[in-house]
Design an enzyme around this catalytic site. Structure first.
Site, PDB file in Angstrom:
ATOM      1  N   ASP A  71     -13.029   8.904  15.573  1.00 18.38           N
ATOM      2  CA  ASP A  71     -11.777   9.478  15.067  1.00 18.38           C
ATOM      3  C   ASP A  71     -11.564   9.261  13.573  1.00 18.38           C
ATOM      4  O   ASP A  71     -10.765   9.957  12.964  1.00 18.38           O
ATOM      5  CB  ASP A  71     -10.583   8.910  15.843  1.00 18.38           C
ATOM      6  CG  ASP A  71     -10.456   9.545  17.227  1.00 18.38           C
ATOM      7  OD1 ASP A  71     -11.094  10.591  17.460  1.00 18.38           O
ATOM      8  OD2 ASP A  71      -9.733   8.997  18.069  1.00 18.38           O
ATOM      9  N   GLU A 109     -15.302  11.230  11.782  1.00 14.57           N
ATOM     10  CA  GLU A 109     -15.410  12.663  12.047  1.00 14.57           C
ATOM     11  C   GLU A 109     -14.097  13.392  11.751  1.00 14.57           C
ATOM     12  O   GLU A 109     -14.071  14.416  11.080  1.00 14.57           O
ATOM     13  CB  GLU A 109     -15.796  12.907  13.520  1.00 14.57           C
ATOM     14  CG  GLU A 109     -17.205  12.448  13.843  1.00 14.57           C
ATOM     15  CD  GLU A 109     -17.534  12.503  15.337  1.00 14.57           C
ATOM     16  OE1 GLU A 109     -18.719  12.431  15.679  1.00 14.57           O
ATOM     17  OE2 GLU A 109     -16.597  12.598  16.180  1.00 14.57           O
ATOM     18  N   GLY A 169     -11.012  11.927  10.567  1.00 15.77           N
ATOM     19  CA  GLY A 169     -10.119  11.439   9.515  1.00 15.77           C
ATOM     20  C   GLY A 169      -8.836  10.895  10.114  1.00 15.77           C
ATOM     21  O   GLY A 169      -7.924  11.646  10.435  1.00 15.77           O
ATOM     22  N   GLY A 187      -6.652   9.128   8.632  1.00 19.07           N
ATOM     23  CA  GLY A 187      -5.554   9.299   7.680  1.00 19.07           C
ATOM     24  C   GLY A 187      -5.079  10.740   7.654  1.00 19.07           C
ATOM     25  O   GLY A 187      -3.880  11.027   7.643  1.00 19.07           O
ATOM     26  N   GLN A 188      -6.039  11.641   7.662  1.00 15.71           N
ATOM     27  CA  GLN A 188      -5.736  13.075   7.663  1.00 15.71           C
ATOM     28  C   GLN A 188      -4.912  13.458   8.899  1.00 15.71           C
ATOM     29  O   GLN A 188      -4.120  14.395   8.865  1.00 15.71           O
ATOM     30  CB  GLN A 188      -7.073  13.816   7.672  1.00 15.71           C
ATOM     31  CG  GLN A 188      -7.048  15.282   7.878  1.00 15.71           C
ATOM     32  CD  GLN A 188      -8.435  15.880   7.632  1.00 15.71           C
ATOM     33  OE1 GLN A 188      -8.662  16.501   6.609  1.00 15.71           O
ATOM     34  NE2 GLN A 188      -9.363  15.683   8.543  1.00 15.71           N
ATOM     35  N   VAL A 207      -4.658  12.165  16.707  1.00 16.88           N
ATOM     36  CA  VAL A 207      -5.966  12.804  16.632  1.00 16.88           C
ATOM     37  C   VAL A 207      -6.071  13.723  17.854  1.00 16.88           C
ATOM     38  O   VAL A 207      -6.404  13.270  18.945  1.00 16.88           O
ATOM     39  CB  VAL A 207      -7.096  11.763  16.616  1.00 16.88           C
ATOM     40  CG1 VAL A 207      -8.425  12.432  16.278  1.00 16.88           C
ATOM     41  CG2 VAL A 207      -6.804  10.642  15.634  1.00 16.88           C
ATOM     42  N   TYR A 209      -4.392  12.553  21.374  1.00 14.77           N
ATOM     43  CA  TYR A 209      -3.962  11.158  21.415  1.00 14.77           C
ATOM     44  C   TYR A 209      -3.116  10.771  20.218  1.00 14.77           C
ATOM     45  O   TYR A 209      -3.379  11.216  19.110  1.00 14.77           O
ATOM     46  CB  TYR A 209      -5.196  10.238  21.416  1.00 14.77           C
ATOM     47  CG  TYR A 209      -5.374   9.563  22.743  1.00 14.77           C
ATOM     48  CD1 TYR A 209      -6.259  10.087  23.668  1.00 14.77           C
ATOM     49  CD2 TYR A 209      -4.635   8.439  23.076  1.00 14.77           C
ATOM     50  CE1 TYR A 209      -6.414   9.488  24.901  1.00 14.77           C
ATOM     51  CE2 TYR A 209      -4.791   7.848  24.314  1.00 14.77           C
ATOM     52  CZ  TYR A 209      -5.673   8.372  25.216  1.00 14.77           C
ATOM     53  OH  TYR A 209      -5.812   7.785  26.434  1.00 14.77           O
ATOM     54  N   TYR A 240      -2.002   7.338  18.123  1.00 17.82           N
ATOM     55  CA  TYR A 240      -2.233   5.904  17.929  1.00 17.82           C
ATOM     56  C   TYR A 240      -1.121   5.351  17.044  1.00 17.82           C
ATOM     57  O   TYR A 240      -0.893   5.859  15.947  1.00 17.82           O
ATOM     58  CB  TYR A 240      -3.557   5.656  17.215  1.00 17.82           C
ATOM     59  CG  TYR A 240      -4.781   6.023  18.027  1.00 17.82           C
ATOM     60  CD1 TYR A 240      -5.403   5.085  18.845  1.00 17.82           C
ATOM     61  CD2 TYR A 240      -5.322   7.309  17.965  1.00 17.82           C
ATOM     62  CE1 TYR A 240      -6.528   5.415  19.581  1.00 17.82           C
ATOM     63  CE2 TYR A 240      -6.454   7.646  18.700  1.00 17.82           C
ATOM     64  CZ  TYR A 240      -7.055   6.701  19.507  1.00 17.82           C
ATOM     65  OH  TYR A 240      -8.169   7.018  20.223  1.00 17.82           O
ATOM     66  N   ASP A 292      -9.901 -13.420   2.221  1.00 13.96           N
ATOM     67  CA  ASP A 292     -10.257 -14.311   1.106  1.00 13.96           C
ATOM     68  C   ASP A 292      -9.265 -15.460   1.175  1.00 13.96           C
ATOM     69  O   ASP A 292      -8.180 -15.379   0.606  1.00 13.96           O
ATOM     70  CB  ASP A 292     -10.122 -13.584  -0.245  1.00 13.96           C
ATOM     71  CG  ASP A 292     -11.315 -12.668  -0.528  1.00 13.96           C
ATOM     72  OD1 ASP A 292     -12.264 -12.640   0.286  1.00 13.96           O
ATOM     73  OD2 ASP A 292     -11.292 -11.988  -1.563  1.00 13.96           O
ATOM     74  N   ILE A 321     -17.083 -13.132   2.259  1.00 15.09           N
ATOM     75  CA  ILE A 321     -17.494 -12.511   3.523  1.00 15.09           C
ATOM     76  C   ILE A 321     -16.436 -11.557   4.070  1.00 15.09           C
ATOM     77  O   ILE A 321     -15.262 -11.641   3.723  1.00 15.09           O
ATOM     78  CB  ILE A 321     -17.835 -13.577   4.603  1.00 15.09           C
ATOM     79  CG1 ILE A 321     -16.668 -14.569   4.797  1.00 15.09           C
ATOM     80  CG2 ILE A 321     -19.128 -14.284   4.258  1.00 15.09           C
ATOM     81  CD1 ILE A 321     -16.911 -15.595   5.908  1.00 15.09           C
TER      82      ILE A 321
HETATM   83 CU    CU Z   1      -7.113   6.581  26.670  1.00 14.13          CU
END
Ligand code: CU
Ligand code: NAG
Ligand code: NAG
Ligand code: NAG
Ligand code: NAG
Length: 671
Positions: free
Chosen positions: A319, A322, A324, A326-327, A404, A407, A409, A473, A613
């Protein structure tokens, strides 16, 4: 509720006054005018209409540049803003170009043809164009007619095709279509048996088959719009408001947020969505802000469906890489997506022709009065005295919703005065369903790869994996990753009747191989510590990861989607910081072959002890749909916590100044 409405309005106005800033930050996402300038500069070099902007984002300055900029005085920061440079990924003459644009120089300062496998993120424009192609395609119109349906009631959607060992992988999308007649829940009424492939560079249908007919599931019972639903309604819920007479308790200056003991930067990227940078927490004892998180974002979301048949096997989505993440942002709705005391921020991205597109209310920021208890104690053991000390918790939330396709999120970054950062993920929206002949589970004698949710409606099993990039950090860049395993110890000398206890066995990861972790039955605490800084009693200062929604992939390792998503093979990975290793699934994910993933980079087994790291954490959900998820799914929540661990000398909220009780103004509810 007139009075209440009034100060909500004041709150919103106050918030917006803070949204524009004269203090630009080097990590700010491209502004509307920067997008226009980038477009002009790139268009000058590539005037052709076949040139498309697949991705435009900040090419952020090196960490050393950012950190030395931060050490300047506020006045000096304005004058010494590092050069604004941007990465444009484009499609031009069947090639993927990576172009670096420098705005001060008003020119392109580097152009590279991407030579690896895979293609850049899909634009919304090309997905829309591709999805429209079938509607005027003769064979498809015939297929619709054969099903007794009306093509004017059909809408189509595009689906990434993945990679399944093909040697040649043209840039293409599959199309699936749905029937809208009588419902807004189009995903509930798929036209099964039809498959179509669009070549994206040519923007034409290159493959079309109609193999079988299954009736589209009925529209009845699929509606979710309040205005179209029929009585009875319920349960009835009572409203509540959070009066903040003095406005929000946080400050938003451009993209920099400060609140209570926290300061951080909220960025946005068309691919990643929200990016939180430079989160630092104020230490009351040391009288200074201390670094915690340099940069954190969702690097990838992998959503493989579990139906291996012809029309479904390829449905294994990425998601972020492919589509985006943010898009795909949704404009947040005041009072429902976010509470009355929220402040909203807009976001911009570049469309396929490079023009800026605004996402209104892409973020909201609000203080969460969760009515949770921050800490408490009642003491009754002291004679003639009962002591009760309680502090109520308040936190600050940055919320973002990405839709997306079917769905939704809900992504929360929650900052707590105790120094914890809680990352929340909520899954809601609409299931992808398959039309079938069954109306009762008694009829089913074969594997249907899902749950029968309603007549002729199968909710297909699938997973959601979210991989977070967390460049912690802790009080500086040089950190180590420590696994503390809890081991059962048998008592050897029998001086007491106890036979066993558990002990903490700590292990510092030397190289990447030591830091690949699959959560299992054995309890372990995972810490990022600064081995160069210790507390007064001598503990290494650190932050620990407290997982919540732990799952492991169930596909075999050599299955194609799993090769491409090898970064989900472990819940935790640690890599040395490398500016170009940002995307767990690789830079070009559409049709990728898994040769540029976190799983591959980590094979170099680099040293990670006392180094800058990055912690990669994958949480997930195995989703076996149930009837309650239909026709729209109540939010399923997961997440994790980053919690200070021997970072402070003692409880950092011991002396918290609790919110004063705020009394509700005198007004009567009308509802
Ligand atoms: Cu699901
Ligand atoms: C198809 O739908 C259109 C628009 O709703 C309508 O004008 C047309 O009569 C319909 N055709 C059939 C065959 O139902
Ligand atoms: C649309 O749905 C209505 C009932 O909801 C039905 O009467 C009508 O025949 C349907 N039209 C088409 C073209 O499917
Ligand atoms: C940074 O990562 C890229 C991609 O994995 C790699 O090609 C490059 O060699 C790395 N740089 C260093 C200094 O390790
Ligand atoms: C609110 O109502 C209470 C009780 O009716 C009253 O004593 C008080 O003066 C009122 N306050 C305001 C600000 O109107």
């Amino acid at each position: 509720m007139k009075l209440f409405t009034l100060f909500v309005l004041i709150t919103i106005l106050w918030g917006c006054a803070q949204c524009s800033s004269n203090n630009p930050h080097p990590l700010d996402p491209p502004t509307r005018s920067e997008f226009k300038l980038i477009q002009t500069i790139v268009r000058r070099a590539y005037p052709s209409h076949s040139f498309t902007f697949q991705y435009v984002g900040l090419d952020e300055p090196d960490k050393t540049t950012i950190l030395s900029w931060l050490s300047l005085t506020p006045q000096a920061r304005i004058k010494n803003l590092p050069p604004r440079q941007f990465l444009v990924i484009a499609r031009y003459q069947k090639q993927s170009l990576e172009i670096i644009v420098d705005l001060a120089a008003k020119s392109i300062i580097g152009t590279k043809v991407y030579e690896g496998h895979g293609y850049p993120m899909l634009t919304l424009d090309e997905q829309y164009l591709a999805s429209e192609l079938l509607l005027s395609y003769g064979a498809f119109k015939e297929s619709v007619r054969k099903r007794g349906l009306n093509v004017s009631e059909v809408v189509c959607s595009t689906f990434s095709v993945g990679w399944f060992g093909e040697v040649k992988t043209p840039r293409s999308l599959k199309i699936k279509c749905y029937y809208t007649n009588g419902t807004a829940n189009l995903y509930a009424r798929p036209l099964e048996g039809i498959s179509a492939v669009v070549d994206l560079d040519e923007m034409r249908i290159v493959d079309y088959t109609d193999r079988f007919i299954v009736a589209v599931p009925k529209a009845e019972g699929t509606e979710y719009r309040a205005s179209k639903l029929k009585p009875p309604f319920g349960p009835k819920l009572n409203g509540i408001g959070v009066p903040q007479h003095a406005g929000p308790g946080f400050n938003v200056d451009g993209h920099t947020v400060s609140w209570a003991n926290w300061a951080f930067h909220v960025g946005f990227d068309i691919r990643a969505g929200p990016i939180i940078s430079l989160a630092s927490v104020y230490d009351l004892e040391k009288q200074k802000y201390r670094q915690v998180l340099y940069r954190g974002f969702i690097s990838e979301l992998f959503v493989p469906y579990q139906d291996p048949t012809e029309d479904w096997y390829y449905q294994t989505y990425f998601d972020s890489g492919e589509y985006g993440f943010g898009q795909s942002a949704s404009s947040l709705q005041p009072f429902t997506d976010c509470p009355a005391n929220a402040v909203f921020l807009d976001a911009y991205y570049a469309s396929a022709d490079g023009s800026p597109v605004k996402i209104h209310n892409a973020f909201c920021i609000f203080e969460r009065h969760s009515v949770d208890i921050m800490w408490r104690h009642t003491e009754i053991a002291i004679p003639n005295e009962v002591i009760t000390e309680v502090r109520s918790d308040v936190s600050l939330v940055v919320r973002f919703v990405s839709t997306v396709g079917n769905y939704d999120y809900v992504i929360d970054w929650e900052f707590k005065p105790s120094g914890s950062i809680k990352l929340g993920v909520g899954l809601t929206g609409i299931l992808e369903v398959k039309a079938g002949k069954y109306t009762n589970t008694d009829q089913i004698k074969e594997d249907i790869y899902g749950t029968l949710l309603a007549d002729n409606t199968i909710g297909i099993y699938h997973d959601h994996f979210l991989t977070y990039y967390l460049d912690l950090d802790i009080d500086g860049e040089d950190n180590s990753f420590v696994k503390t395993n809890l081991e059962t110890v048998r008592v050897k000398d029998h001086t007491t009747p106890r036979k066993s206890y558990w002990a903490v066995v700590s292990e510092t990861a030397k190289t990447e191989a030591d830091a690949r972790i699959k959560f299992g039955v054995k309890p372990a605490d995972l810490l990022v510590v600064n081995p160069n800084r210790k507390t007064k009693p001598g503990n290494k200062i650190g932050y620990r990861l407290i997982p919540n929604s732990v799952v492991h992939p169930l596909l075999v390792n050599d299955d194609y989607p799993q090769v491409r998503a090898a970064f989900t093979n472990y819940n935790v990975w640690v890599t040395p910081y490398n500016k170009s290793e940002k995307w767990a699934a690789g830079s070009c994910v559409d049709r990728s072959r898994g040769d540029d993933t976190l799983g591959v980079w980590s094979l170099r087994d680099r040293e990670i002890e006392n180094k800058d790291i990055v912690l990669w954490y994958t949480l997930g959900f195995h989703h076996v749909p149930s009837q309650e998820d239909f026709p729209v799914m109540p939010t399923l929540s997961g997440g994790f916590e980053l919690r200070p661990t021997n970072f402070f000398e003692n409880n950092p909220v011991l002396k918290v100044k609790s919110p004063k009780p705020v009394h509700w103004p005198n007004c009567t509810s009308q509802s």
